[in-house]
Scaffold this motif. Structure first.
Motif, short mmCIF file in Angstrom:
data_model
loop_
_atom_site.label_atom_id
_atom_site.label_comp_id
_atom_site.label_asym_id
_atom_site.label_seq_id
_atom_site.Cartn_x
_atom_site.Cartn_y
_atom_site.Cartn_z
N ARG A 1 17.91 -19.48 13.09
CA ARG A 1 17.64 -18.11 12.65
C ARG A 1 16.60 -18.05 11.53
O ARG A 1 16.44 -18.99 10.75
CB ARG A 1 18.94 -17.45 12.18
N LYS A 2 15.91 -16.94 11.49
CA LYS A 2 14.96 -16.66 10.40
C LYS A 2 15.71 -15.97 9.27
O LYS A 2 16.80 -15.43 9.46
CB LYS A 2 13.81 -15.79 10.90
N THR A 3 15.11 -15.96 8.09
CA THR A 3 15.73 -15.32 6.94
C THR A 3 16.00 -13.85 7.22
O THR A 3 15.11 -13.11 7.65
CB THR A 3 14.81 -15.44 5.70
N GLY A 4 17.25 -13.42 7.04
CA GLY A 4 17.64 -12.03 7.24
C GLY A 4 17.99 -11.66 8.66
O GLY A 4 18.37 -10.51 8.91
N GLN A 5 17.88 -12.60 9.60
CA GLN A 5 18.15 -12.26 11.00
C GLN A 5 19.63 -11.95 11.23
O GLN A 5 19.96 -11.01 11.96
CB GLN A 5 17.71 -13.41 11.91
N PHE A 6 20.52 -12.73 10.64
CA PHE A 6 21.96 -12.49 10.72
C PHE A 6 22.53 -12.52 9.31
O PHE A 6 22.10 -13.30 8.47
CB PHE A 6 22.67 -13.56 11.57
N SER A 7 23.55 -11.70 9.08
CA SER A 7 24.19 -11.70 7.76
C SER A 7 25.27 -12.76 7.65
O SER A 7 25.73 -13.07 6.56
CB SER A 7 24.80 -10.31 7.48
N GLY A 8 25.68 -13.33 8.79
CA GLY A 8 26.71 -14.37 8.77
C GLY A 8 27.16 -14.71 10.18
O GLY A 8 26.56 -14.26 11.17
N ILE A 9 28.23 -15.48 10.28
CA ILE A 9 28.74 -15.93 11.58
C ILE A 9 29.20 -14.75 12.42
O ILE A 9 28.87 -14.64 13.61
CB ILE A 9 29.90 -16.93 11.38
N ALA A 10 29.97 -13.85 11.80
CA ALA A 10 30.50 -12.69 12.55
C ALA A 10 29.37 -11.80 13.06
O ALA A 10 29.43 -11.31 14.20
CB ALA A 10 31.45 -11.90 11.65
N ASP A 11 28.35 -11.58 12.24
CA ASP A 11 27.23 -10.73 12.66
C ASP A 11 26.47 -11.37 13.81
O ASP A 11 26.04 -10.67 14.75
CB ASP A 11 26.30 -10.50 11.46
N CYS A 12 26.29 -12.69 13.76
CA CYS A 12 25.61 -13.40 14.84
C CYS A 12 26.38 -13.26 16.15
O CYS A 12 25.80 -12.96 17.20
CB CYS A 12 25.45 -14.88 14.46
N ALA A 13 27.70 -13.45 16.08
CA ALA A 13 28.54 -13.32 17.28
C ALA A 13 28.50 -11.89 17.83
O ALA A 13 28.42 -11.68 19.06
CB ALA A 13 29.97 -13.72 16.94
N VAL B 1 27.40 -22.93 20.27
CA VAL B 1 26.28 -22.03 20.52
C VAL B 1 25.93 -21.25 19.26
O VAL B 1 24.75 -21.09 18.91
CB VAL B 1 26.61 -21.05 21.68
N LEU B 2 26.95 -20.76 18.56
CA LEU B 2 26.73 -20.04 17.30
C LEU B 2 26.03 -20.93 16.28
O LEU B 2 25.14 -20.48 15.55
CB LEU B 2 28.06 -19.55 16.74
N LYS B 3 26.42 -22.20 16.25
CA LYS B 3 25.79 -23.14 15.31
C LYS B 3 24.30 -23.27 15.60
O LYS B 3 23.46 -23.26 14.68
CB LYS B 3 26.47 -24.50 15.42
N THR B 4 23.93 -23.37 16.88
CA THR B 4 22.51 -23.49 17.24
C THR B 4 21.75 -22.23 16.86
O THR B 4 20.64 -22.29 16.30
CB THR B 4 22.38 -23.77 18.75
N GLY C 1 23.41 -23.14 9.48
CA GLY C 1 24.22 -23.59 10.61
C GLY C 1 25.24 -24.64 10.24
O GLY C 1 26.10 -24.98 11.06
N ASN C 2 25.19 -25.16 9.00
CA ASN C 2 26.12 -26.22 8.63
C ASN C 2 27.54 -25.70 8.45
O ASN C 2 28.51 -26.41 8.74
CB ASN C 2 25.66 -26.91 7.34
N GLY C 3 27.66 -24.45 7.96
CA GLY C 3 29.00 -23.90 7.73
C GLY C 3 29.85 -23.91 8.98
O GLY C 3 30.99 -24.38 8.98
N ILE C 4 29.29 -23.41 10.06
CA ILE C 4 30.05 -23.37 11.32
C ILE C 4 30.17 -24.76 11.93
O ILE C 4 31.14 -25.06 12.63
CB ILE C 4 29.41 -22.37 12.31
N ASN C 5 29.21 -25.64 11.66
CA ASN C 5 29.29 -27.03 12.13
C ASN C 5 30.49 -27.73 11.52
O ASN C 5 31.18 -28.51 12.17
CB ASN C 5 28.00 -27.77 11.77
N VAL C 6 30.75 -27.45 10.24
CA VAL C 6 31.92 -28.01 9.56
C VAL C 6 33.19 -27.29 10.00
O VAL C 6 34.24 -27.92 10.22
CB VAL C 6 31.74 -27.90 8.03
N LEU C 7 33.09 -25.96 10.17
CA LEU C 7 34.26 -25.16 10.53
C LEU C 7 34.87 -25.58 11.87
O LEU C 7 36.10 -25.57 12.03
CB LEU C 7 33.85 -23.68 10.59
N LYS C 8 34.02 -25.98 12.81
CA LYS C 8 34.53 -26.32 14.15
C LYS C 8 35.16 -27.71 14.21
O LYS C 8 35.78 -28.07 15.21
CB LYS C 8 33.43 -26.21 15.19
#
Length: 479
Positions: free
Chosen positions: A321-333, A313-316, A253-260
């Protein structure tokens, strides 16, 4: 007789100038001897830092002095290099003194300080001008003569009145990982300087948030679950995170926390400027009063949060997320859109918006109270100094977080609840009632400990990186 006068007058002037030069060299020799701690006839950077620390000269200023004066590039200053630096610097200080001394009476008063700063776009009150004056006035006359001016700035590598203004009125963008305070005088600078400073602040915040990301992830888990799933206490939560997803899982979740951060900072400052123009009309350089800064800061924060809230919301979701639940930010969205519709991106928006008001109000009020209290106790100093401001910022941010934390907790639970398959989707009011019923008042403060633990390191790291980036980008430092 007349001819004799024409001959004698230049001689008298030469003699007078010669005496002045002799006194100046004696003064420089005395200073050199005081700074030459090992008496080897040379001053290195460590001796200069030690000798000038009592004068309140920063390490960066000492580095600039050595860089400017060390003509043979040996890392040390001999007496000739030391004298040449002071000769050049005194000449610059004399020009600045003359530009301030509008009536040419050899002294600077508070009105002249006000006028000089106003001419470069910085408006200050008479009280502020008096405080600046007292910081340099050694004889209690409420005026500054050349000697007082020279001695005060002798070891400060300032080149023009803009540098002096920044020295008198220092500003910082410090990120505590929760809210970003807009410095009071940021908008009084040139546009290019403002945006370089905003970039410096955003980069400092990115490093700060990345450094404290494990604490932030732990906080989110405590807010939502009470502990990391499968653990009975907080202490082994980090071990469980690493066991579940490896060391890198601590930064989920840090990547999107920094991105925003970049869009949030830009929107917040732009809106703040527009609100300031509305409040002050054409007088865009005027100071905002305390309540005006609260209104402008709260509205700017609310609009910025509205614009970037889907990223929150995406950051949260990515943090939990658990390991393998999402492949990245775009997949989560994509998965959120498919399963929950666009409304999922604004879960918890209301408590988040409500939390801005107590946070901004208490943060600003405590910050101003602490800063003004320091100033009232230290009337001989015009500038509280960075460490005082950092301390005030850390304490005020902590108080603001304490006041708004229950709303932040409810916001996080609302953001996360849609990701729990088959889980109830409670409203803000229902969540409050549910937490109070099942967990009591302490339930509203779950995760507070790691959140408070990260304040001091976040502020400290943010400050160090911010100051470094200011130098790299040439913001608010002598060039």
């Amino acid at each position: 007789m007349v001819g004799q006068c024409f001959i004698l007058l230049p001689l008298a002037r030469c003699q007078e100038n010669g005496n002045a030069d002799l006194k100046r060299k004696r003064r420089w020799a005395k200073l050199f001897d005081q700074l030459d701690l090992n008496k080897d006839g040379r001053i290195d950077i460590l001796e200069l830092r030690t000798g000038l620390a009592s004068r309140g000269v920063s390490r960066s200023s000492v580095d600039k002095i050595v860089h400017a004066g060390d003509t043979n590039q040996d890392g040390e200053l001999d007496f000739e290099e030391f004298s040449q630096y002071l000769r050049t610097h005194e000449r610059q200080l004399k020009l600045m003194f003359s530009s301030l001394d509008r009536n040419n009476d050899g002294e600077i008063d508070a009105a002249e300080i006000q006028h000089s700063l106003h001419s470069i776009g910085l408006d200050i009150s008479r009280k502020e001008a008096d405080r600046i004056l007292r910081s340099m006035d050694k004889d209690g006359t409420m005026t500054i003569d050349w000697n007082e001016w020279r001695d005060h700035f002798l070891f400060n590598p300032l080149h023009n009145m803009e540098d002096v203004a920044h020295y008198w009125k220092h500003s910082m963008i410090l990120d505590t990982g929760e809210q970003l305070r807009i410095p009071e005088d940021l908008s009084e600078q040139s546009k290019s300087s403002v945006w370089r400073q905003l970039i410096s602040g955003a980069l400092a915040g990115a490093v700060s948030r990345t450094s404290t990301a494990p604490l932030d992830r732990l906080k989110v888990f405590l807010q939502v679950h009470g502990s990391f799933p499968g653990t009975s206490n907080v202490l082994n939560s980090f071990q469980s995170m690493v066991k579940e997803g490896g060391l890198g899982s601590l930064w989920r979740g840090n990547g999107i926390n920094v991105l925003k951060m970049a869009p949030e900072t830009a929107i917040k400052f732009t809106v703040y400027e527009q609100i300031k123009c509305i409040l002050h009309g054409n007088n865009a350089t005027g100071h905002l009063k305390l309540h005006e800064r609260f209104i402008a800061g709260s509205l700017a924060g609310a609009i910025a949060q509205t614009a970037i809230y889907p990223l929150e919301v995406l950051k949260t979701r990515l943090t939990l997320r658990k390991t393998g639940q999402f492949s990245g930010i775009a997949d989560c969205a994509k998965q959120m859109l498919q399963r929950e519709s666009i409304r999922a991106f604004y879960k918890g928006y209301i408590p988040n918006l409500l939390g801005i008001v107590p946070y901004a109000g208490i943060d600003l009020a405590v910050y101003e109270t602490l800063k003004n209290s320091w100033i009232s106790r230290n009337t001989d100093s015009a500038n509280p100094g960075v460490m005082v401001l950092v301390g005030c910022g850390a304490v005020s941010s902590t108080c603001g977080q304490l006041a708004s934390y229950p709303l932040a907790l409810v916001k996080t639970r609302m953001q996360a609840q849609a990701s729990v398959k088959g889980g109830p989707h409670l409203s803000m009011t229902a969540l409050f009632q549910n937490i109070l019923t099942q967990e009591g008042v302490p339930g509203l403060y779950r995760g507070l400990s790691p959140n408070l633990l990260k304040v001091i390191p976040a502020v400290s790291i943010s400050y160090v990186v911010y100051e470094y980036m200011r130098k790299v980008m040439g913001v608010g430092v002598p060039r």
